[in-house]
Design an enzyme around this catalytic site. Structure first.
Site, PDB file in Angstrom:
ATOM      1  N   LYS A 217     -56.048  10.140  -6.063  1.00 38.61           N
ATOM      2  CA  LYS A 217     -57.488  10.147  -6.350  1.00 38.61           C
ATOM      3  C   LYS A 217     -57.805  11.185  -7.424  1.00 38.61           C
ATOM      4  O   LYS A 217     -58.463  10.906  -8.408  1.00 38.61           O
ATOM      5  CB  LYS A 217     -58.264  10.441  -5.062  1.00 38.61           C
ATOM      6  N   GLU A 223     -47.752  17.518  -5.050  1.00 37.11           N
ATOM      7  CA  GLU A 223     -46.647  16.678  -4.574  1.00 37.11           C
ATOM      8  C   GLU A 223     -46.515  15.425  -5.437  1.00 37.11           C
ATOM      9  O   GLU A 223     -45.429  15.054  -5.889  1.00 37.11           O
ATOM     10  CB  GLU A 223     -46.893  16.236  -3.116  1.00 37.11           C
ATOM     11  N   GLY A 289     -60.206   9.836   0.296  1.00 42.24           N
ATOM     12  CA  GLY A 289     -58.789   9.469   0.270  1.00 42.24           C
ATOM     13  C   GLY A 289     -58.369   8.679   1.491  1.00 42.24           C
ATOM     14  O   GLY A 289     -57.691   7.652   1.398  1.00 42.24           O
ATOM     15  N   ARG A 290     -58.786   9.122   2.676  1.00 38.73           N
ATOM     16  CA  ARG A 290     -58.350   8.453   3.921  1.00 38.73           C
ATOM     17  C   ARG A 290     -59.112   7.167   4.179  1.00 38.73           C
ATOM     18  O   ARG A 290     -58.883   6.505   5.182  1.00 38.73           O
ATOM     19  CB  ARG A 290     -58.457   9.420   5.090  1.00 38.73           C
ATOM     20  N   GLU A 375     -58.413  14.492   9.887  1.00 39.26           N
ATOM     21  CA  GLU A 375     -58.941  15.092   8.655  1.00 39.26           C
ATOM     22  C   GLU A 375     -60.459  14.889   8.605  1.00 39.26           C
ATOM     23  O   GLU A 375     -61.188  15.676   8.011  1.00 39.26           O
ATOM     24  CB  GLU A 375     -58.263  14.478   7.424  1.00 39.26           C
ATOM     25  N   HIS A 406     -40.465   4.695  27.058  1.00 42.40           N
ATOM     26  CA  HIS A 406     -39.196   5.353  27.412  1.00 42.40           C
ATOM     27  C   HIS A 406     -39.110   6.755  26.842  1.00 42.40           C
ATOM     28  O   HIS A 406     -38.021   7.334  26.792  1.00 42.40           O
ATOM     29  CB  HIS A 406     -38.030   4.491  26.930  1.00 42.40           C
ATOM     30  N   LYS A 539     -52.941  24.942   0.203  1.00 39.14           N
ATOM     31  CA  LYS A 539     -52.570  24.531  -1.164  1.00 39.14           C
ATOM     32  C   LYS A 539     -52.641  25.730  -2.110  1.00 39.14           C
ATOM     33  O   LYS A 539     -51.739  25.953  -2.924  1.00 39.14           O
ATOM     34  CB  LYS A 539     -53.544  23.459  -1.676  1.00 39.14           C
TER      35      LYS A 539
HETATM   36  O1  F6P Z   1     -54.684  17.289   1.110  1.00 40.68           O
HETATM   37  C1  F6P Z   1     -55.593  16.362   1.576  1.00 40.68           C
HETATM   38  C2  F6P Z   1     -55.952  15.342   0.545  1.00 40.68           C
HETATM   39  O2  F6P Z   1     -56.952  15.803  -0.281  1.00 40.68           O
HETATM   40  C3  F6P Z   1     -56.325  14.041   1.236  1.00 40.68           C
HETATM   41  O3  F6P Z   1     -57.631  13.988   1.616  1.00 40.68           O
HETATM   42  C4  F6P Z   1     -55.940  13.031   0.226  1.00 40.68           C
HETATM   43  O4  F6P Z   1     -55.825  11.777   0.806  1.00 40.68           O
HETATM   44  C5  F6P Z   1     -54.627  13.607  -0.245  1.00 40.68           C
HETATM   45  O5  F6P Z   1     -54.848  15.005  -0.280  1.00 40.68           O
HETATM   46  C6  F6P Z   1     -54.125  13.110  -1.566  1.00 40.68           C
HETATM   47  O6  F6P Z   1     -55.027  13.382  -2.612  1.00 40.68           O
HETATM   48  P1  F6P Z   1     -54.967  12.625  -3.975  1.00 40.68           P
HETATM   49  O7  F6P Z   1     -55.148  11.168  -3.725  1.00 40.68           O
HETATM   50  O8  F6P Z   1     -56.072  13.205  -4.811  1.00 40.68           O
HETATM   51  O9  F6P Z   1     -53.614  12.896  -4.605  1.00 40.68           O
END
Ligand code: F6P
Length: 575
Positions: A217, A223, A289-290, A375, A406, A539
């Protein structure tokens, strides 16, 4: 920012009455069912294709009436209408919250808000459908083989690089809808910055037939950008090694153009990475995002299952959006399930909530729900900045049945903690197999294995609700010393959700159901379920700590003694 101060639910008469009931509460599902022949029918509801049986919950008409009163007083229905019409209910980020607009059909005269509505000057329906059309055209090209890699070969593997909402949704949906994936196409998902993730996911791939989708987003997530750079490096190195591309900048950017596309709200950052804006699919800051798997973030899924199936997926969400908008509270399934969660979390002390899909294809659904629920509602302040007045959020967790049976069901059946659980099953499996061997004990030759599977679903909810008394255990001839160990208290609450089949539409319905459960709980608690400030500190600190881990002694000395010692140990162990 348009939201006024939230109601403090604990000041209402309904809250007081519920507290009074909870004080001396001794639920008795055996008696409640025995005395009330209509209980199952009265507490079973329909939302789209989902049949939802709430009757095995610790619920009475008296409790339900007060919970509904709470929903009424907190304004769940009007706030939902405010959300879908674009009011800035995400107050801490001053944003509209419009994931419901992502799945409105292109046509329709009875849409609410009406077709063509604008928010902050934006034509929401127009932009959503223009983007979907672009995603669908791209998906068709990849699926037909018209889109090729730099050497002219068709794409066989799509690797989605993203994290959080830009990963959990696509991977969960891809896994759930595997039976609908086009033969010869595979998706993989890289999320973790642990280099082992991208190494393992790309090790056996042919770069000539691999396409990367960088989904972020913000296009600023450490990452994802790190993995995207590693993927680009891998592509150039592998294509160069085999002689597929020349050792020139032009050849390398030509390879990126054919092997990388992006999904983001930050298209200028996409261009800076070297991805042609023509190959980028946008979305907007009003999609959390979610809540984004039904936006262009679902591009990997659209490629895998095709535009027609993706449209069915979106239509499923819309069915539940409409149910949420137009069904009275007392029959409104997401509202009822959200209210039950409040009942368990705030009055009966439940700290966690299990989600147990009896459908192997839903094996990533609990993980997906962890981000959606935790979240969204893991907050200690309300939307006006004041502290919450009661416990919020629940810890969501789960594994597919029967694997969970199980592993951890022991604690749900006989532990000391209250763990409400949602059981989810489909009537028709993608693969109906029969056990023809005839040597399976109680199982007759030709037994339908799916029915055997679902017998467990029905048995577990029954055992949890009704338990087994000491008298029943004794009547089996059990010796007295172990009677108590073999007794089941019962009164362990479950919701059973049954759907005809795990189609794209049913999956969309399930996701929207949980989105609106989260909304209902957040509204009662007075919290902004659409921000996530709680992930920021970690972060920031990771960026500050990176130089220390890289050997900068000043940065190392600036750490607290525990962190410093751990980093020092890491550096000592590192070869
Ligand atoms: O760290 C949480 C977050 O901001 C989430 O809400 C989001 O889905 C995820 O990181 C990834 O963010 P992006 O889509 O901006 O890379």
């Amino acid at each position: 920012m348009t939201e006024s101060a939230p109601l403090d639910p604990t000041t209402t008469d309904a809250w007081q009455l519920l507290s009074d009931i909870a004080t001396d509460f001794s639920p008795d599902l055996r008696a409640w069912f025995a005395d009330d022949a209509g209980r199952a029918e009265r507490y079973t509801f329909q939302a789209g294709d989902l049949t939802v049986d709430l009757s095995k919950n610790l619920l009475t008409d008296e409790i339900l009436a007060q919970l509904l009163q709470l929903a009424e007083l907190s304004g769940v229905a009007p706030r939902y209408r405010a959300m879908i019409s674009g009011e800035h209910i995400n107050v801490t980020e001053d944003r509209a919250v419009l994931h419901t607009a992502l799945r409105r059909p292109a046509e329709g005269s009875d849409l609410e808000p009406p077709k063509g509505f604008t928010v902050d000057g934006q034509d929401i329906d127009g932009d959503v459908h223009a983007t979907l059309d672009k995603v669908y055209a791209f998906a068709d090209k990849v699926r037909s083989g018209e889109w090729t890699g730099v050497t002219g070969r068709r794409i066989e593997t799509v690797v989605n690089i993203g994290i959080g909402g830009s990963d959990l949704g696509p991977v969960m949906v891809y896994e759930a809808l595997k039976p609908y994936v086009q033969a010869g196409l595979e998706c993989r998902f890289v999320s973790n910055i642990d280099p082992s993730d991208i190494y393992e996911k790309t090790a056996d791939l042919d770069p000539e037939t691999t396409l990367f989708i960088v989904a972020s987003k913000t296009f600023g997530t450490l990452e994802t950008l790190t993995n995207a750079r590693l993927a680009r490096q891998w592509l150039w190195e592998r294509l160069g090694r085999s002689g597929a591309i020349a050792d020139t900048d032009e050849a390398r950017s030509g390879a990126v153009a054919k092997h990388f596309v992006a999904v983001s709200t930050a298209l200028e950052k996409v261009a800076a990475f070297g991805i042609d804006p023509e190959n980028a699919f946008g979305f907007w800051d009003w999609v959390g995002g979610r809540y984004s798997v039904d936006s262009a973030i679902g591009t990997s899924v659209a490629v895998a299952i095709g535009p027609d199936r993706f449209r069915e997926f979106l239509a499923g969400f819309h069915t539940i959006d409409e149910h949420m908008r137009s069904t009275p509270l007392e029959r409104n399934v997401p509202v009822l399930m959200g209210l039950l969660n409040v009942w368990y979390a705030d009055f009966l002390g439940a700290q966690s909530h299990a989600v147990l899909p009896y459908a192997q294809y839903l094996h990533r659904f609990p993980a997906y729900l962890q981000q959606l629920t935790m979240e969204s509602n893991g907050k200690s302040v309300r939307w006006d900045g004041s502290p919450v007045t009661t416990d919020t959020g629940e810890i969501f967790w789960g594994e597919p049945g029967t694997n969970g049976q199980h592993a951890f069901y022991q604690l749900i059946h006989q532990g000391t903690r209250l763990i409400p659980a949602d059981f989810i099953a489909v009537a028709n499996p993608a693969h109906g197999l029969t056990d023809d061997s005839g040597d399976g004990g109680a199982v007759e030759p030709g037994a339908d294995v799916h029915s055997l599977f679902l017998a467990n679903f029905f048995a577990q909810t029954k055992a949890l609700a009704f338990g087994k008394t000491a008298e029943e255990v004794r009547a089996e001839g059990t010796k007295e010393s172990i009677v108590s160990a073999r007794t089941f208290s019962g009164n362990r609450p479950t919701t059973s959700i049954l759907a005809p089949e795990l189609t794209p539409s049913v999956l969309g319905q399930l996701i929207a159901l949980y989105e609106h459960i989260v909304f209902t709980e957040g509204t009662i608690w007075g919290i902004d379920s659409f921000d996530q400030w709680g992930v920021e500190l970690g972060k920031q600190l990771a960026l500050q700590i990176t130089p220390a881990v890289d050997g900068d002694t000043d940065a190392l000395d600036a750490q607290d003694s525990s962190t410093k010692a751990l980093i020092a140990k890491y550096l000592e162990l590192r070869r």
